[in-house]
Design a protein around this motif. Sequence first.
Motif, PDB file in Angstrom:
ATOM      1  N   MET A 125       1.009  -1.413  -0.077  1.00  0.00           N
ATOM      2  CA  MET A 125      -0.093   0.047  -0.088  1.00  0.00           C
ATOM      3  C   MET A 125       0.739   1.296  -0.189  1.00  0.00           C
ATOM      4  N   CYS A 126       1.855   1.329   0.627  1.00  0.00           N
ATOM      5  CA  CYS A 126       2.910   2.275   0.625  1.00  0.00           C
ATOM      6  C   CYS A 126       3.281   2.673  -0.847  1.00  0.00           C
ATOM      7  N   VAL A 127       3.687   1.571  -1.644  1.00  0.00           N
ATOM      8  CA  VAL A 127       3.918   1.834  -3.055  1.00  0.00           C
ATOM      9  C   VAL A 127       2.797   2.535  -3.706  1.00  0.00           C
ATOM     10  N   ILE A 128       1.409   2.180  -3.373  1.00  0.00           N
ATOM     11  CA  ILE A 128       0.219   2.751  -4.020  1.00  0.00           C
ATOM     12  C   ILE A 128       0.454   4.382  -3.524  1.00  0.00           C
ATOM     13  N   TRP A 129       0.485   4.367  -2.065  1.00  0.00           N
ATOM     14  CA  TRP A 129       0.183   5.919  -1.574  1.00  0.00           C
ATOM     15  C   TRP A 129       1.423   6.723  -2.117  1.00  0.00           C
ATOM     16  N   GLU A 130       2.387   6.313  -2.305  1.00  0.00           N
ATOM     17  CA  GLU A 130       3.418   7.275  -2.742  1.00  0.00           C
ATOM     18  C   GLU A 130       3.423   7.460  -4.175  1.00  0.00           C
ATOM     19  N   ASN A 131       2.620   6.887  -5.087  1.00  0.00           N
ATOM     20  CA  ASN A 131       2.947   7.048  -6.497  1.00  0.00           C
ATOM     21  C   ASN A 131       1.228   7.320  -6.969  1.00  0.00           C
ATOM     22  N   GLU A 132       0.311   7.236  -6.285  1.00  0.00           N
ATOM     23  CA  GLU A 132      -1.076   7.224  -6.847  1.00  0.00           C
ATOM     24  C   GLU A 132      -1.400   8.700  -7.512  1.00  0.00           C
ATOM     25  N   PRO A 133      -2.297   8.689  -8.467  1.00  0.00           N
ATOM     26  CA  PRO A 133      -2.838   7.272  -9.324  1.00  0.00           C
ATOM     27  C   PRO A 133      -1.745   6.919 -10.305  1.00  0.00           C
ATOM     28  N   LEU A 134      -1.678   5.431 -10.322  1.00  0.00           N
ATOM     29  CA  LEU A 134      -0.744   4.814 -11.184  1.00  0.00           C
ATOM     30  C   LEU A 134      -1.323   3.813 -11.947  1.00  0.00           C
ATOM     31  N   ALA A 135      -0.832   3.735 -13.121  1.00  0.00           N
ATOM     32  CA  ALA A 135      -1.214   2.372 -14.055  1.00  0.00           C
ATOM     33  C   ALA A 135      -0.839   1.186 -13.509  1.00  0.00           C
ATOM     34  N   ARG A 137       0.235  -1.321 -14.625  1.00  0.00           N
ATOM     35  CA  ARG A 137       1.432  -1.919 -15.375  1.00  0.00           C
ATOM     36  C   ARG A 137       2.473  -1.272 -14.460  1.00  0.00           C
ATOM     37  N   ASP A 138       2.466   0.159 -14.235  1.00  0.00           N
ATOM     38  CA  ASP A 138       3.515   0.853 -13.626  1.00  0.00           C
ATOM     39  C   ASP A 138       3.651   0.471 -12.016  1.00  0.00           C
ATOM     40  N   LEU A 139       2.584  -0.254 -11.538  1.00  0.00           N
ATOM     41  CA  LEU A 139       2.547  -0.789 -10.233  1.00  0.00           C
ATOM     42  C   LEU A 139       3.404  -1.831  -9.931  1.00  0.00           C
ATOM     43  N   VAL A 140       3.217  -2.692 -10.956  1.00  0.00           N
ATOM     44  CA  VAL A 140       3.976  -4.097 -11.193  1.00  0.00           C
ATOM     45  C   VAL A 140       5.602  -3.581 -11.152  1.00  0.00           C
ATOM     46  N   ILE A 141       5.823  -2.575 -12.058  1.00  0.00           N
ATOM     47  CA  ILE A 141       7.476  -2.203 -12.149  1.00  0.00           C
ATOM     48  C   ILE A 141       7.680  -1.673 -10.661  1.00  0.00           C
ATOM     49  N   LYS A 142       6.818  -0.801  -9.970  1.00  0.00           N
ATOM     50  CA  LYS A 142       7.296  -0.197  -8.661  1.00  0.00           C
ATOM     51  C   LYS A 142       7.241  -1.416  -7.852  1.00  0.00           C
ATOM     52  N   CYS A 143       6.609  -2.439  -7.775  1.00  0.00           N
ATOM     53  CA  CYS A 143       6.783  -3.348  -6.729  1.00  0.00           C
ATOM     54  C   CYS A 143       7.860  -4.235  -6.927  1.00  0.00           C
ATOM     55  N   ASN A 144       8.250  -4.380  -8.333  1.00  0.00           N
ATOM     56  CA  ASN A 144       9.333  -5.386  -8.712  1.00  0.00           C
ATOM     57  C   ASN A 144      10.746  -4.226  -7.974  1.00  0.00           C
ATOM     58  N   ALA A 173      10.609  -2.038  -5.621  1.00  0.00           N
ATOM     59  CA  ALA A 173      10.738  -1.736  -4.216  1.00  0.00           C
ATOM     60  C   ALA A 173      10.423  -3.020  -3.181  1.00  0.00           C
ATOM     61  N   LEU A 174      10.082  -3.876  -3.766  1.00  0.00           N
ATOM     62  CA  LEU A 174       9.697  -5.242  -3.006  1.00  0.00           C
ATOM     63  C   LEU A 174      10.241  -6.225  -3.481  1.00  0.00           C
ATOM     64  N   GLY A 175      10.541  -6.244  -4.643  1.00  0.00           N
ATOM     65  CA  GLY A 175      11.153  -7.718  -5.412  1.00  0.00           C
ATOM     66  C   GLY A 175      10.373  -8.535  -5.986  1.00  0.00           C
ATOM     67  N   TRP A 176       8.801  -8.123  -6.219  1.00  0.00           N
ATOM     68  CA  TRP A 176       7.694  -8.892  -6.333  1.00  0.00           C
ATOM     69  C   TRP A 176       7.774  -9.114  -7.887  1.00  0.00           C
ATOM     70  N   LYS A 177       7.161 -10.433  -8.231  1.00  0.00           N
ATOM     71  CA  LYS A 177       6.822 -10.560  -9.697  1.00  0.00           C
ATOM     72  C   LYS A 177       5.474 -10.075  -9.895  1.00  0.00           C
ATOM     73  N   LYS A 178       5.199 -10.060 -11.277  1.00  0.00           N
ATOM     74  CA  LYS A 178       3.747  -9.377 -11.688  1.00  0.00           C
ATOM     75  C   LYS A 178       2.520 -10.015 -11.105  1.00  0.00           C
ATOM     76  N   SER A 179       2.994 -11.521 -10.926  1.00  0.00           N
ATOM     77  CA  SER A 179       1.463 -12.296 -10.553  1.00  0.00           C
ATOM     78  C   SER A 179       1.357 -12.032  -9.076  1.00  0.00           C
ATOM     79  N   THR A 180       2.535 -11.870  -8.263  1.00  0.00           N
ATOM     80  CA  THR A 180       2.239 -11.548  -6.925  1.00  0.00           C
ATOM     81  C   THR A 180       1.716 -10.129  -6.762  1.00  0.00           C
ATOM     82  N   THR A 181       2.087  -9.010  -7.452  1.00  0.00           N
ATOM     83  CA  THR A 181       1.610  -7.661  -7.382  1.00  0.00           C
ATOM     84  C   THR A 181      -0.052  -8.104  -7.837  1.00  0.00           C
ATOM     85  N   TYR A 182      -0.273  -8.524  -8.665  1.00  0.00           N
ATOM     86  CA  TYR A 182      -1.807  -8.777  -9.048  1.00  0.00           C
ATOM     87  C   TYR A 182      -2.786  -9.507  -8.074  1.00  0.00           C
TER      88      TYR A 182
END
Length: 119
Positions: free
Chosen positions: A13-23, A25-32, A34-43
């Motif tokens: 949620m911090c990734v969202i709060w710090e960047n919103e609104p965001l597409a 696909r950009d959330l996937v990139i930011k989560c990768n 900041a958090l090392g997450w894959k696309k599937s984890t983010t979704y």
Amino acid sequence: MELKLCESDFRFMCVIWENEPLASRDLVIKCNEALGWKKSTTYTVLKKMTEKGFAKNENSVVTSLIEKEKVQKAASEHIVESSFGGSLPSFLASFFGGKKISDKEAEELKALIDNFTEE
């Protein structure tokens, strides 16, 4: 609505709060990044957060539905209540644990206390 989040959901949620609104696909990139997450984890987590009412994904644009400060307030109240019997002085004594704070920090804390002191 319960405002309590586990650590990984809060970081998401911090990734969202710090960047919103965001597409999304950009959330996937930011989560990768900041958090090392894959696309599937983010979704997967995004779906969970939308179901819980913390975020929305409308037309592939992700925004929060709840303020970060409300989640932080709920978490801090939970900690004080569950670990310190609701005693803010006990919590602060434990938190400081012998650490020293600067004069500026002390003044900020005094000002906060003055603002919330009952008349």
